[in-house]
Write an enzyme that holds these catalytic residues in place. Structure first.
Site, short mmCIF file in Angstrom:
data_model
loop_
_atom_site.label_atom_id
_atom_site.label_comp_id
_atom_site.label_asym_id
_atom_site.label_seq_id
_atom_site.Cartn_x
_atom_site.Cartn_y
_atom_site.Cartn_z
N ASP A 31 40.87 -35.01 -46.17
CA ASP A 31 39.40 -35.49 -45.77
C ASP A 31 39.03 -36.41 -46.69
O ASP A 31 39.07 -36.32 -47.93
CB ASP A 31 38.57 -33.99 -46.21
CG ASP A 31 37.24 -34.25 -45.46
OD1 ASP A 31 36.46 -35.38 -45.89
OD2 ASP A 31 36.76 -33.33 -44.76
N ILE A 32 38.39 -37.50 -46.20
CA ILE A 32 38.04 -38.71 -46.92
C ILE A 32 36.79 -38.40 -47.90
O ILE A 32 36.68 -39.17 -48.82
CB ILE A 32 37.68 -39.80 -46.20
CG1 ILE A 32 37.66 -41.23 -46.85
CG2 ILE A 32 36.59 -39.61 -45.20
CD1 ILE A 32 38.93 -42.04 -46.62
N ASN A 83 33.17 -25.68 -37.24
CA ASN A 83 31.67 -25.84 -36.60
C ASN A 83 31.90 -26.12 -35.20
O ASN A 83 32.44 -27.23 -35.09
CB ASN A 83 30.94 -26.59 -37.59
CG ASN A 83 30.97 -26.24 -39.21
OD1 ASN A 83 30.91 -25.12 -39.30
ND2 ASN A 83 30.82 -27.05 -39.96
N HIS A 89 26.02 -27.52 -37.85
CA HIS A 89 26.59 -28.37 -38.84
C HIS A 89 27.79 -29.09 -38.45
O HIS A 89 28.45 -29.52 -39.45
CB HIS A 89 26.68 -27.70 -40.31
CG HIS A 89 25.43 -26.78 -40.44
ND1 HIS A 89 24.24 -27.51 -40.90
CD2 HIS A 89 25.26 -25.49 -40.50
CE1 HIS A 89 23.48 -26.47 -41.15
NE2 HIS A 89 23.92 -25.27 -40.83
N GLN A 90 27.95 -29.40 -37.05
CA GLN A 90 29.32 -30.08 -36.86
C GLN A 90 28.68 -31.53 -36.69
O GLN A 90 27.94 -31.99 -36.09
CB GLN A 90 29.74 -29.89 -35.51
CG GLN A 90 31.02 -30.83 -35.05
CD GLN A 90 31.45 -30.11 -33.55
OE1 GLN A 90 30.65 -29.64 -32.85
NE2 GLN A 90 32.64 -30.69 -33.12
N HIS A 96 37.64 -29.78 -35.17
CA HIS A 96 38.42 -29.99 -36.36
C HIS A 96 38.14 -28.76 -37.56
O HIS A 96 37.25 -28.22 -37.29
CB HIS A 96 37.99 -31.33 -37.22
CG HIS A 96 36.42 -31.26 -37.37
ND1 HIS A 96 35.62 -31.91 -36.55
CD2 HIS A 96 35.95 -31.19 -38.63
CE1 HIS A 96 34.35 -31.72 -37.28
NE2 HIS A 96 34.75 -31.80 -38.31
N PHE A 97 39.27 -28.42 -38.19
CA PHE A 97 39.16 -27.57 -39.10
C PHE A 97 39.60 -28.04 -40.42
O PHE A 97 40.50 -28.69 -40.63
CB PHE A 97 40.47 -26.25 -38.71
CG PHE A 97 40.25 -25.74 -37.46
CD1 PHE A 97 39.74 -24.26 -37.43
CD2 PHE A 97 40.45 -26.22 -36.15
CE1 PHE A 97 39.71 -23.66 -36.16
CE2 PHE A 97 40.25 -25.62 -34.80
CZ PHE A 97 40.00 -24.45 -35.00
N HIS A 98 38.67 -27.61 -41.41
CA HIS A 98 38.69 -27.91 -42.64
C HIS A 98 39.57 -26.81 -43.43
O HIS A 98 39.31 -25.58 -43.11
CB HIS A 98 37.36 -27.86 -43.25
CG HIS A 98 36.59 -29.09 -43.05
ND1 HIS A 98 36.16 -30.37 -43.50
CD2 HIS A 98 35.60 -29.18 -41.79
CE1 HIS A 98 35.27 -30.86 -42.86
NE2 HIS A 98 35.05 -30.24 -41.82
#
Length: 134
Positions: A31-32, A83, A89-90, A96-98
């Site tokens: 993640d940036i 999300n 909060h997307q 995508h999955f964090h």
């Protein structure tokens, strides 16, 4: 793939990323804007906004890669976050999955969980309603 989607551009190699691994269906990268060291993303190569729109074969591959990457991150404590929709909060409209390591109380994801009272009659009705759609 969607031409304007930042994640589709990352998958295509049009935007650089710190790739962790990929296969025919899934791409994993750092993640940036990390919340903690080791924070990364696992995304399907199929473009859709919400998880219920994802073809099952992509969902299965995402699940397998989540397990592999979570192990490789090596965090004892971590959150998996996904999300669906703006109100949830997307920020990027691509599933995508964090994977967010939680090394201590002050780093990583902070979560509030405002619970509501249990209404077993309403729960039973909702469970029946959901099950009837499967």
């Amino acid at each position: 793939m969607a031409a304007a989607c930042i994640f589709c551009k990352i998958i295509a190699g049009d935007i650089p990323s710190h790739k962790i691994m990929e296969n025919d269906h899934v791409f994993a990268f750092m993640d940036i804007n990390p919340v903690a060291e080791g924070h990364c993303l696992v995304i399907p190569k199929y473009h859709c906004e919400k998880v219920h729109e994802l073809p099952e074969e992509y969902g299965a591959e995402v699940g397998r890669m989540l397990v592999k990457v979570s192990k490789a991150v090596g965090a004892e404590n971590y959150n998996l976050l996904q999300n669906n929709g703006e109100l949830a909060h997307q920020a990027v409209k691509h599933v995508h999955f964090h994977i967010i390591p939680k090394p201590n109380a002050s780093e990583g994801l902070g979560v509030g969980w405002p619970t509501k009272p249990t209404d077993h009659e309403a729960f039973a009705k909702k469970a029946t309603e959901i099950a009837g759609k499967l």
